[in-house]
Design a protein around this motif. Structure first.
Motif, PDB file in Angstrom:
ATOM      1  N   VAL A  45      31.958 -47.616  12.994  1.00  0.00           N
ATOM      2  CA  VAL A  45      33.140 -46.770  13.187  1.00  0.00           C
ATOM      3  C   VAL A  45      32.747 -45.299  13.039  1.00  0.00           C
ATOM      4  O   VAL A  45      33.261 -44.437  13.763  1.00  0.00           O
ATOM      5  CB  VAL A  45      34.263 -47.158  12.194  1.00  0.00           C
ATOM      6  CG1 VAL A  45      35.432 -46.189  12.304  1.00  0.00           C
ATOM      7  CG2 VAL A  45      34.748 -48.570  12.475  1.00  0.00           C
ATOM      8  N   LEU A  98      31.357 -44.392  16.282  1.00  0.00           N
ATOM      9  CA  LEU A  98      32.453 -44.356  17.253  1.00  0.00           C
ATOM     10  C   LEU A  98      33.262 -43.065  17.145  1.00  0.00           C
ATOM     11  O   LEU A  98      33.637 -42.467  18.151  1.00  0.00           O
ATOM     12  CB  LEU A  98      33.372 -45.571  17.036  1.00  0.00           C
ATOM     13  CG  LEU A  98      34.660 -45.629  17.854  1.00  0.00           C
ATOM     14  CD1 LEU A  98      34.350 -45.896  19.320  1.00  0.00           C
ATOM     15  CD2 LEU A  98      35.593 -46.713  17.319  1.00  0.00           C
ATOM     16  N   LEU A  99      33.509 -42.641  15.912  1.00  0.00           N
ATOM     17  CA  LEU A  99      34.382 -41.474  15.715  1.00  0.00           C
ATOM     18  C   LEU A  99      33.597 -40.175  15.607  1.00  0.00           C
ATOM     19  O   LEU A  99      34.162 -39.126  15.320  1.00  0.00           O
ATOM     20  CB  LEU A  99      35.254 -41.673  14.466  1.00  0.00           C
ATOM     21  CG  LEU A  99      36.279 -42.803  14.573  1.00  0.00           C
ATOM     22  CD1 LEU A  99      37.082 -42.913  13.293  1.00  0.00           C
ATOM     23  CD2 LEU A  99      37.213 -42.594  15.761  1.00  0.00           C
ATOM     24  N   ARG A 144      32.650 -38.186  17.757  1.00  0.00           N
ATOM     25  CA  ARG A 144      32.796 -37.550  19.065  1.00  0.00           C
ATOM     26  C   ARG A 144      34.133 -36.832  19.029  1.00  0.00           C
ATOM     27  O   ARG A 144      34.948 -37.094  18.152  1.00  0.00           O
ATOM     28  CB  ARG A 144      32.752 -38.598  20.180  1.00  0.00           C
ATOM     29  CG  ARG A 144      33.932 -39.576  20.108  1.00  0.00           C
ATOM     30  CD  ARG A 144      33.762 -40.754  21.043  1.00  0.00           C
ATOM     31  NE  ARG A 144      32.785 -41.710  20.540  1.00  0.00           N
ATOM     32  CZ  ARG A 144      31.724 -42.109  21.228  1.00  0.00           C
ATOM     33  NH1 ARG A 144      31.517 -41.631  22.438  1.00  0.00           N
ATOM     34  NH2 ARG A 144      30.872 -42.977  20.712  1.00  0.00           N
ATOM     35  N   GLU A 145      34.337 -35.955  19.960  1.00  0.00           N
ATOM     36  CA  GLU A 145      35.579 -35.194  19.913  1.00  0.00           C
ATOM     37  C   GLU A 145      36.548 -35.672  20.986  1.00  0.00           C
ATOM     38  O   GLU A 145      36.192 -35.792  22.148  1.00  0.00           O
ATOM     39  CB  GLU A 145      35.278 -33.696  20.108  1.00  0.00           C
ATOM     40  CG  GLU A 145      34.603 -33.051  18.908  1.00  0.00           C
ATOM     41  CD  GLU A 145      35.256 -33.381  17.571  1.00  0.00           C
ATOM     42  OE1 GLU A 145      36.498 -33.298  17.482  1.00  0.00           O
ATOM     43  OE2 GLU A 145      34.535 -33.745  16.621  1.00  0.00           O
ATOM     44  N   PHE A 146      37.730 -36.020  20.564  1.00  0.00           N
ATOM     45  CA  PHE A 146      38.824 -36.185  21.520  1.00  0.00           C
ATOM     46  C   PHE A 146      40.112 -35.844  20.785  1.00  0.00           C
ATOM     47  O   PHE A 146      40.123 -35.704  19.567  1.00  0.00           O
ATOM     48  CB  PHE A 146      38.854 -37.588  22.149  1.00  0.00           C
ATOM     49  CG  PHE A 146      38.942 -38.721  21.159  1.00  0.00           C
ATOM     50  CD1 PHE A 146      40.167 -39.155  20.665  1.00  0.00           C
ATOM     51  CD2 PHE A 146      37.780 -39.367  20.733  1.00  0.00           C
ATOM     52  CE1 PHE A 146      40.241 -40.199  19.770  1.00  0.00           C
ATOM     53  CE2 PHE A 146      37.847 -40.425  19.822  1.00  0.00           C
ATOM     54  CZ  PHE A 146      39.075 -40.843  19.346  1.00  0.00           C
ATOM     55  N   ILE A 194      42.719 -39.378  13.044  1.00  0.00           N
ATOM     56  CA  ILE A 194      42.295 -40.770  12.865  1.00  0.00           C
ATOM     57  C   ILE A 194      41.304 -40.864  11.707  1.00  0.00           C
ATOM     58  O   ILE A 194      41.426 -41.720  10.833  1.00  0.00           O
ATOM     59  CB  ILE A 194      41.666 -41.330  14.163  1.00  0.00           C
ATOM     60  CG1 ILE A 194      42.741 -41.454  15.247  1.00  0.00           C
ATOM     61  CG2 ILE A 194      41.007 -42.688  13.918  1.00  0.00           C
ATOM     62  CD1 ILE A 194      42.233 -41.961  16.586  1.00  0.00           C
ATOM     63  N   SER A 200      40.998 -38.922   9.152  1.00  0.00           N
ATOM     64  CA  SER A 200      41.678 -38.724   7.856  1.00  0.00           C
ATOM     65  C   SER A 200      42.475 -39.950   7.451  1.00  0.00           C
ATOM     66  O   SER A 200      42.409 -40.397   6.306  1.00  0.00           O
ATOM     67  CB  SER A 200      42.653 -37.547   7.927  1.00  0.00           C
ATOM     68  OG  SER A 200      42.040 -36.465   8.524  1.00  0.00           O
ATOM     69  N   LEU A 258      42.138 -42.981   8.207  1.00  0.00           N
ATOM     70  CA  LEU A 258      41.324 -44.147   7.858  1.00  0.00           C
ATOM     71  C   LEU A 258      40.935 -44.146   6.382  1.00  0.00           C
ATOM     72  O   LEU A 258      40.596 -45.190   5.824  1.00  0.00           O
ATOM     73  CB  LEU A 258      40.052 -44.195   8.715  1.00  0.00           C
ATOM     74  CG  LEU A 258      40.208 -44.746  10.126  1.00  0.00           C
ATOM     75  CD1 LEU A 258      38.896 -44.678  10.863  1.00  0.00           C
ATOM     76  CD2 LEU A 258      40.718 -46.188  10.106  1.00  0.00           C
ATOM     77  N   MET A 274      33.112 -42.996   5.387  1.00  0.00           N
ATOM     78  CA  MET A 274      33.169 -41.597   4.958  1.00  0.00           C
ATOM     79  C   MET A 274      31.762 -41.066   4.652  1.00  0.00           C
ATOM     80  O   MET A 274      31.387 -39.980   5.105  1.00  0.00           O
ATOM     81  CB  MET A 274      34.049 -41.527   3.713  1.00  0.00           C
ATOM     82  CG  MET A 274      34.379 -40.155   3.247  1.00  0.00           C
ATOM     83  SD  MET A 274      35.635 -40.217   1.963  1.00  0.00           S
ATOM     84  CE  MET A 274      34.696 -40.805   0.589  1.00  0.00           C
ATOM     85  N   PHE A 275      30.994 -41.844   3.912  1.00  0.00           N
ATOM     86  CA  PHE A 275      29.628 -41.423   3.581  1.00  0.00           C
ATOM     87  C   PHE A 275      28.764 -41.294   4.834  1.00  0.00           C
ATOM     88  O   PHE A 275      28.056 -40.308   5.025  1.00  0.00           O
ATOM     89  CB  PHE A 275      28.973 -42.444   2.637  1.00  0.00           C
ATOM     90  CG  PHE A 275      29.098 -42.067   1.205  1.00  0.00           C
ATOM     91  CD1 PHE A 275      28.062 -41.426   0.554  1.00  0.00           C
ATOM     92  CD2 PHE A 275      30.260 -42.344   0.511  1.00  0.00           C
ATOM     93  CE1 PHE A 275      28.184 -41.075  -0.780  1.00  0.00           C
ATOM     94  CE2 PHE A 275      30.387 -41.990  -0.818  1.00  0.00           C
ATOM     95  CZ  PHE A 275      29.347 -41.351  -1.458  1.00  0.00           C
ATOM     96  N   SER A 285      29.703 -38.411   7.112  1.00  0.00           N
ATOM     97  CA  SER A 285      29.281 -37.109   6.585  1.00  0.00           C
ATOM     98  C   SER A 285      27.781 -36.912   6.786  1.00  0.00           C
ATOM     99  O   SER A 285      27.317 -35.782   6.941  1.00  0.00           O
ATOM    100  CB  SER A 285      29.638 -36.991   5.102  1.00  0.00           C
ATOM    101  OG  SER A 285      28.738 -37.758   4.337  1.00  0.00           O
TER     102      SER A 285
END
Lengths: 293, 272
Positions: free
Chosen positions: A95, A98-99, A101-103, A109, A111, A113, A178-179, A182
């Protein structure tokens, strides 16, 4: 590091002024209780029957090894750790990719999660218990709608154990996410672009660039999760109470049962000491990697 | 080009599906707080008329109000005390070299890893012999066992990143170390203090095991009261959900407001 304020003889050094309040409080609420637990673990110490209290040496520790229920809870705990944490890592990892990238709306999303991580453990456990109620729980409803037979999932040892693990995965894969996310945003784009120019496929990039660069981050996250998963209590306690039978009585739940239901304070303390030792061995790995102060 | 767009849209839809699945249990708890119990027990969990009945009920109950009040008092006081002594200790570790400083900071960090269940037994015995069971004082102290070490470590990176010049200038001006810390240094690290306080507050707010073991009626915190809604025979899901949703408000506000600090906050000074 400042080298001002050398320790002076006579106790008027500023270091003591700054460190003493914390030392005293931690001594009272942490160090003394640990010593107390160690001390009492060498006694037979039923809470009510004061006459039968007495020093019994290492008998409690010997009893732990002969206690089938302890081995059962240790086995369940190991299963919990080795099933939940790898799945949390894998979901969190993909995930994060997956996330990364910018859209439109991706920030929101990311935050949202993270919310489950901070939900009260008690509320998380009770919510899963509600969702799994036969006849009216949301998950039971969805399963029967999909054609599964109506079952009380928390009343069956196997499915209750699975539910406890799924509950933890739900709560904690965002922690891994999250880890890892980052760490991902710190990987220079030039590396990825260079790989793209070389015609690298997705899996090449994962195995050759992302995993090697994120290894320290992942190790830290895994150790933090391991320490937390080892002492999990609240969620499971309110979700299943350790049942049905002993099927979800993890280590902390078993210690709680011995201490506060059977009132075997000495024996429970001995198990508590064993759990402290296991935790500190893991914590030591974690801290040694991170001591920079 | 078309293929690229399709892939991009697919990934966006996938992200949204993951989000919906992940937020489903939270939606369930909030949704059930607006149902009447009779609707919760009905076969279809997704059709109901929203009402505020459960909220009306919980705010008329003394035990819920007492629980929320106790949770607030314990969280705020435990966080405040821990922040004061923790920031002082953190300053000492960040700014002074002294004998055993390495060993000390190591011990503080490792003490966060002590399992709560192992501490709950001796804490229970201690407070019992002091006659402090079922008091907020016992809980406030118990919470310090994880809040103080946590705060010391969360603050260290913030403290170490402050240039020494500010303090040195003040020392030259004739302030002593203590004045420098309280008047010059602390205002400089306000963001760090806020982060530390916020996460310590959340840990106290969510804490269940100590509250379960150390309280029985007067000092019950909200999580224990919420668990009490399971009752002996029939769980009062509506009120449970309403009280739970209410307890989630500060959590959600904090989580969304402190996005940037979540990692530092959650790992407590441990870097990846």
């Amino acid at each position: 590091m400042a080298t001002k304020g050398r320790k002076r003889i006579g106790g008027k050094s500023p270091v003591l002024y700054f460190i003493l309040p914390a030392l005293i409080l931690v001594g009272v609420v942490l160090v003394y209780p640990i010593l107390y637990a160690i001390g009492i673990s060498f006694f037979n110490w039923p809470l009510v029957d004061e006459a039968s209290r007495g020093f019994i040496g290492i008998s409690n520790y010997v009893s732990i090894f002969q206690d089938a229920e302890f081995w059962n809870s240790l086995f369940l705990q190991m299963g919990f750790i080795f099933i939940a944490i790898p799945i949390e890592l894998i979901i969190g990892f993909f995930v994060a990719i997956l996330l990364n990238r910018e859209f439109k709306g991706v920030g929101l999303i990311r935050s949202l999660l993270l919310l489950p991580i901070f939900v009260l453990p008690v509320l998380s456990g009770l919510t899963w218990r509600l969702m799994l109620q036969p006849g009216y729980g949301a998950i039971s409803f969805l399963l029967t709608t999909l054609g599964f037979p109506e079952t009380a999932l928390l009343a069956n040892p196997g499915t209750a154990y699975a539910a406890v693990i799924i509950q933890d995965i739900w709560r904690m894969w965002p922690f891994m996410f999250m880890f890892i996310y980052s760490g991902l945003i710190n990987i220079p784009n030039s590396l990825i672009e260079a790989a793209n120019l070389d015609g690298a496929r997705f899996w090449d990039k994962v195995i050759k660039i992302i995993i090697p660069l994120l290894r320290p981050t992942i190790t830290t996250a895994l150790l933090l999760r391991l320490i937390d998963a080892l002492r999990i209590f609240s969620e499971v306690f309110v979700m299943t109470g350790g049942g049905p039978g002993n099927s979800t009585t993890l280590l902390s739940l078993y210690i709680h049962k011995q201490a506060f239901r059977y009132f075997n304070i000495g024996y429970a303390s001995a198990m508590g000491v064993v759990l402290i030792i296991i935790s500190l061995i893991i914590a030591n790995f974690l801290v040694r990697r991170n001591m920079e102060y | 080009m078309k293929k690229r767009n399709f892939k991009k849209n697919f990934l966006i839809i996938l992200s949204i599906i993951i989000l919906i699945i992940e937020l489903f249990p939270i939606a369930i708890i909030i949704m059930n707080s607006f149902k009447r119990d009779i609707d919760i027990w009905s076969a279809n969990p997704f059709s109901f008329k929203p009402t505020l009945d459960s909220y009306k009920k919980i705010f008329q109950r003394n035990d819920v109000l007492l629980g929320i009040r106790n949770s607030l008092i314990v969280s705020i006081l435990s966080t405040s005390f821990s922040l004061i002594v923790g920031s002082m200790a953190s300053y000492a570790i960040a700014r002074f070299k002294f004998r055993y400083s390495k060993a000390l900071s190591y011990s503080f960090l490792i003490s966060r890893m002590i399992p709560q269940i192992s501490l709950s037994i001796p804490l229970f015995m201690m407070f019992r012999s002091l006659g402090l069971t079922d008091t907020l004082i016992a809980l406030i102290f118990a919470h310090m066992s994880f809040n103080i070490p946590y705060i010391i470590w969360v603050l260290l990176p913030f403290f170490s990143s402050v240039p020494l010049e500010y303090e040195e200038a003040a020392l030259v001006d004739g302030c002593n170390r203590k004045m420098v810390f309280w008047r010059i240094f602390l205002p400089l690290v306000r963001p760090g203090l806020v982060v530390a306080a916020v996460f310590a507050f959340i840990m106290s707010w969510n804490e269940f095991l100590y509250a379960l073991v150390l309280t029985s009626s007067q000092a019950k915190t909200a999580p224990v009261v919420i668990n009490g809604f399971m009752g002996q025979y029939a769980p009062q899901w509506g009120q449970l959900a309403a009280a739970g949703t209410f307890m989630l408000i500060p959590i959600f506000v904090i989580t969304l407001a402190f996005q940037r600090f979540l990692i530092g906050g959650i790992s407590g000074g441990i870097k990846g």
